[in-house]
Design an enzyme around this catalytic site. Structure first.
Site, PDB file in Angstrom:
ATOM      1  N   SER A 180      17.704   1.703  17.530  1.00  0.00           N
ATOM      2  CA  SER A 180      18.127   2.149  18.853  1.00  0.00           C
ATOM      3  C   SER A 180      18.091   3.675  18.895  1.00  0.00           C
ATOM      4  CB  SER A 180      19.516   1.589  19.179  1.00  0.00           C
ATOM      5  OG  SER A 180      19.894   1.917  20.501  1.00  0.00           O
ATOM      6  N   THR A 181      19.229   4.326  19.123  1.00  0.00           N
ATOM      7  CA  THR A 181      19.257   5.777  19.258  1.00  0.00           C
ATOM      8  C   THR A 181      18.716   6.443  17.999  1.00  0.00           C
ATOM      9  OG1 THR A 181      21.320   5.421  20.461  1.00  0.00           O
ATOM     10  CG2 THR A 181      20.717   7.702  19.966  1.00  0.00           C
ATOM     11  N   HIS A 207      15.347  -0.376  21.198  1.00  0.00           N
ATOM     12  CA  HIS A 207      15.949  -0.376  22.532  1.00  0.00           C
ATOM     13  C   HIS A 207      15.262   0.674  23.390  1.00  0.00           C
ATOM     14  CE1 HIS A 207      19.865  -2.005  20.557  1.00  0.00           C
ATOM     15  NE2 HIS A 207      18.948  -2.948  20.714  1.00  0.00           N
ATOM     16  N   MET A 301      23.175   3.345  18.218  1.00  0.00           N
ATOM     17  CA  MET A 301      24.559   3.126  18.634  1.00  0.00           C
ATOM     18  C   MET A 301      24.783   1.640  18.881  1.00  0.00           C
ATOM     19  SD  MET A 301      24.647   4.526  22.576  1.00  0.00           S
ATOM     20  CE  MET A 301      23.621   3.824  23.881  1.00  0.00           C
ATOM     21  N   ASP A 304      24.170  -4.047  17.804  1.00  0.00           N
ATOM     22  CA  ASP A 304      23.069  -5.006  17.890  1.00  0.00           C
ATOM     23  C   ASP A 304      22.396  -5.134  16.532  1.00  0.00           C
ATOM     24  OD1 ASP A 304      21.248  -6.798  19.030  1.00  0.00           O
ATOM     25  OD2 ASP A 304      19.825  -5.185  19.480  1.00  0.00           O
TER      26      ASP A 304
END
Length: 361
Positions: A180-181, A207, A301, A304
């Site tokens: 993600s991030t 993401h 973050m 998930d």
């Protein structure tokens, strides 16, 4: 003593957008809008004056555009930067370049450069600013984990395996990655170091919204010996191929009637507020292949991927996670570590070798 608020500098050439962004961010009690800037040159002056924790940065501005400003920020005083621009939806390549050059994340405006619809992404913007405030950028220590001693070195964290977990299930048939991030930059570093003859297919959930994942897959393809493509219904999953889940869909792994592994797409609702979901992808791998897989959880973050990794590990899969040492945001890997399902907790630069080793053992 109350916890200090996150100080944000809002940079946009539109006074209207500066107002909208400031209202959205200032409406959250955890955030303080320290100031605004109308272009890149103004932003660099305000950063020196105000010392913000996070900068939101438009891409297209007069005198000094967002990419040039980002480059200067990373040279002078690296800070967490979130790109916010009307160009990010149509110009995915520009956004991906910004992420490669040090931006932590981005928020795409739903429509034109002056848009009341910006409020549609307000929750996303607030969440990403809060996550960015904890990011490790250019050696900068995370806000909430500032060391008590003068030493900047982070002590390695050992993964804690639950004693009831089963042994390895056998030679892996697939490798699945969640990010993600900070993930785009991390994935670029990993994929560029994987040989083209990698013996199993790779499936990736990053993401990222619709319209960005195709450009991202093409970018990865250009820098890797692997073939990299955006996932599509029925696509064959073969050795030497890495497949990126398309934004706006969940990607699942299943077998066709001939027994070959293929990609499937699902339009089910978001899980843990994300779509694509790493949990859903990991669970599909566990259902189809049991533990004959390797799961990798990178920077990001939220949590998930943790539950899906637990399902994989319960069937004997190997789980690798990125350590806090190199994570931009140590959220997703930390959640998996806390569940006790991580076999190897490694810095980013050690993960490609671990991936190669794990599928050849």
């Amino acid at each position: 003593m109350t916890e200090s608020r996150i100080r944000v500098l809002v940079v946009d050439d539109s006074s209207f957008m500066r107002k909208i962004l400031s209202d959205i961010l200032g409406g959250d009690p955890r955030i303080e809008v320290a100031g605004t800037a109308r272009d890149g040159e103004d932003a660099l002056r305000k950063i020196a004056e105000l010392s913000p924790d996070v900068v939101t940065l438009d891409v297209e501005m007069p005198r000094k555009d967002g990419l040039s400003t980002l480059e200067e920020i990373m040279k002078r005083n690296p800070l967490p930067v979130i790109m916010v621009s009307s160009l990010t939806r149509e110009g995915a390549q520009i956004t991906l370049r910004a992420l490669s050059e040090g931006a932590v994340d981005f928020v795409a405006k739903p429509s034109g450069s002056i848009s009341l619809n910006m409020r549609d992404v307000s929750a996303d913007l607030v969440a990403k600013v809060i996550a960015a405030s904890t990011a490790r950028v250019g050696g900068r220590e995370r806000k909430e984990t500032r060391p008590l001693t003068s030493s900047p070195v982070l002590r390695p964290e050992r993964p804690r395996l639950q004693p009831s977990l089963p042994p390895r299930a056998g030679r892996p048939e697939i490798l699945a990655i969640a990010a993600s991030t900070g993930g785009p930059r991390a994935l670029q570093q990993i994929v560029s170091r994987i040989p083209g003859n990698f013996p199993v297919p790779i499936v990736i959930v990053q993401h990222m919204p619709k319209d960005f994942t195709l450009s991202f897959a093409k970018r990865l393809d250009a820098m890797s010996e692997l073939d990299v493509a955006e996932g599509a219904e029925g696509m064959d999953l073969r050795p030497g191929l890495a497949v990126v889940a398309p934004g706006g869909y969940h990607m699942i792994v299943r077998r066709n009637q001939a027994g070959r592994l293929i990609c499937g797409l699902s339009d089910a609702p978001p899980l843990l507020s994300v779509k694509p979901s790493a949990n859903i992808m990991f669970l599909s791998v566990a259902d189809e292949l049991g533990g004959r897989a390797v799961g990798v959880i990178l920077t990001g973050m939220g949590r998930d991927g943790a539950d899906g990794a637990a399902a994989l590990r319960s069937k004997g899969a190997r789980i690798i996670a990125e350590s806090q040492e190199t994570c931009i945001v140590y959220g997703m890997p930390k959640s998996a570590v806390e569940l006790g399902v991580v076999d190897e907790l490694l810095p980013l630069y050690s993960i490609p070798e671990a991936m190669i080793r794990s599928v050849r053992e």
